[in-house]
Write an enzyme that holds these catalytic residues in place. Structure first.
Site, PDB file in Angstrom:
ATOM      1  N   ASP A 190       0.713  -1.156  -0.121  1.00  0.00           N
ATOM      2  CA  ASP A 190      -0.042  -0.105   0.093  1.00  0.00           C
ATOM      3  C   ASP A 190       1.266   1.288   0.259  1.00  0.00           C
ATOM      4  O   ASP A 190       1.809   1.024   0.370  1.00  0.00           O
ATOM      5  CB  ASP A 190      -0.565   0.405   1.250  1.00  0.00           C
ATOM      6  CG  ASP A 190      -2.059   1.471   1.036  1.00  0.00           C
ATOM      7  OD1 ASP A 190      -2.254   1.632   0.241  1.00  0.00           O
ATOM      8  OD2 ASP A 190      -1.872   1.468   2.728  1.00  0.00           O
ATOM      9  N   ASP A 241      -1.480  -0.051   5.978  1.00  0.00           N
ATOM     10  CA  ASP A 241      -2.031  -0.131   7.604  1.00  0.00           C
ATOM     11  C   ASP A 241      -3.221   0.055   7.965  1.00  0.00           C
ATOM     12  O   ASP A 241      -3.738   0.866   9.701  1.00  0.00           O
ATOM     13  CB  ASP A 241      -1.085   2.034   7.805  1.00  0.00           C
ATOM     14  CG  ASP A 241      -2.338   2.497   6.817  1.00  0.00           C
ATOM     15  OD1 ASP A 241      -2.990   3.376   7.176  1.00  0.00           O
ATOM     16  OD2 ASP A 241      -1.933   2.574   5.485  1.00  0.00           O
ATOM     17  N   ASP A 266      -0.004   4.803   0.979  1.00  0.00           N
ATOM     18  CA  ASP A 266      -0.609   5.937   1.579  1.00  0.00           C
ATOM     19  C   ASP A 266      -0.219   5.301   3.208  1.00  0.00           C
ATOM     20  O   ASP A 266      -1.032   4.468   3.928  1.00  0.00           O
ATOM     21  CB  ASP A 266      -2.351   6.453   1.894  1.00  0.00           C
ATOM     22  CG  ASP A 266      -2.385   7.256   0.648  1.00  0.00           C
ATOM     23  OD1 ASP A 266      -1.111   8.212  -0.718  1.00  0.00           O
ATOM     24  OD2 ASP A 266      -3.660   7.658  -0.465  1.00  0.00           O
TER      25      ASP A 266
END
Length: 222
Positions: A8, A183, A10
């Protein structure tokens, strides 16, 4: 057999949300109504973190802004966004993580819900060739405000990864191990799909899931 490494972007490889940051950047430039744009931008981001984002409504808002300006102007603004907001926030720990997978010969790809216009130059700064992002539709080089194909969000990330692997002549079982770093609880479907899920700088919900399931937890920005 080689391994597959998915990331991922961001709040995983970079310590902020590039989609939200781009919106704030436009607002601070004064090229959109600052108060109203930031209000909506912040509200959508809060919904994303809470796991209740209306992706279609958000894309209509975010991609709609791209239709208001010539592509050359957008490119110039994005170059400044990279210079002032992104490059100063690239952390050695994240760069080293990517480089370790590349040095091991792993097939590396960033899989992000954020659109390709925003994320393409960021991913290039990591030296990663492959990017799966939400694709903004273009006609003659100009954005239409619509989405091309399936957004790479939640379960859509699995679909997009499978399509990408097939285009390269691979399947999931082509790899000895598959790793995904994220996250966000929004990425639970893809985290459950890979052999080695890594909760990376995890939000509270994902941290709890990772602890319960014995997943690796990695904090790159501590």
């Amino acid at each position: 057999m080689m391994n597959l490494a998915l990331f991922d972007l961001d709040n995983t490889l970079i310590p902020f949300d590039s989609d939200h940051g781009w919106g704030s950047f436009l607002a601070n430039l004064g090229v959109v109504d600052k108060a109203e744009y930031e209000r909506r931008n912040d509200a959508f981001y809060a919904d994303y973190k809470a796991g209740c984002l209306d992706m279609n409504a958000y894309l209509e808002f975010q991609l709609g802004a791209l239709t208001r300006f010539p592509r050359a102007q957008l490119n110039a603004w994005h170059a400044e966004f990279m210079r002032s907001q992104v490059l100063p926030n690239l952390r050695p720990t994240a760069l080293e993580l990517v480089q370790a997978h590349q040095a091991a010969g792993d097939l590396c790809c960033v899989v992000t819900a954020t659109n390709r216009f925003v994320t393409g130059p960021i991913v290039a700064a990591f030296g990663i060739t492959h990017l799966i992002a939400t694709e903004p539709e273009q006609v003659n080089g100009q954005f239409t405000g619509k989405v091309q194909g399936i957004p790479s969000f939640r379960e859509g990330k699995i679909t997009r990864v499978q399509d990408w692997l097939s285009a390269l002549g691979y399947q999931w079982d082509s790899f000895a191990r598959s790793t995904f770093y994220s996250d966000s609880m929004n990425d639970l479907p893809l985290l459950e799909k890979v052999s080695d899920p890594v909760a990376t700088n995890p939000d509270a919900k994902l941290q709890a899931v990772a602890q319960t399931r014995g997943w690796r937890i990695l904090n790159l920005f501590a």
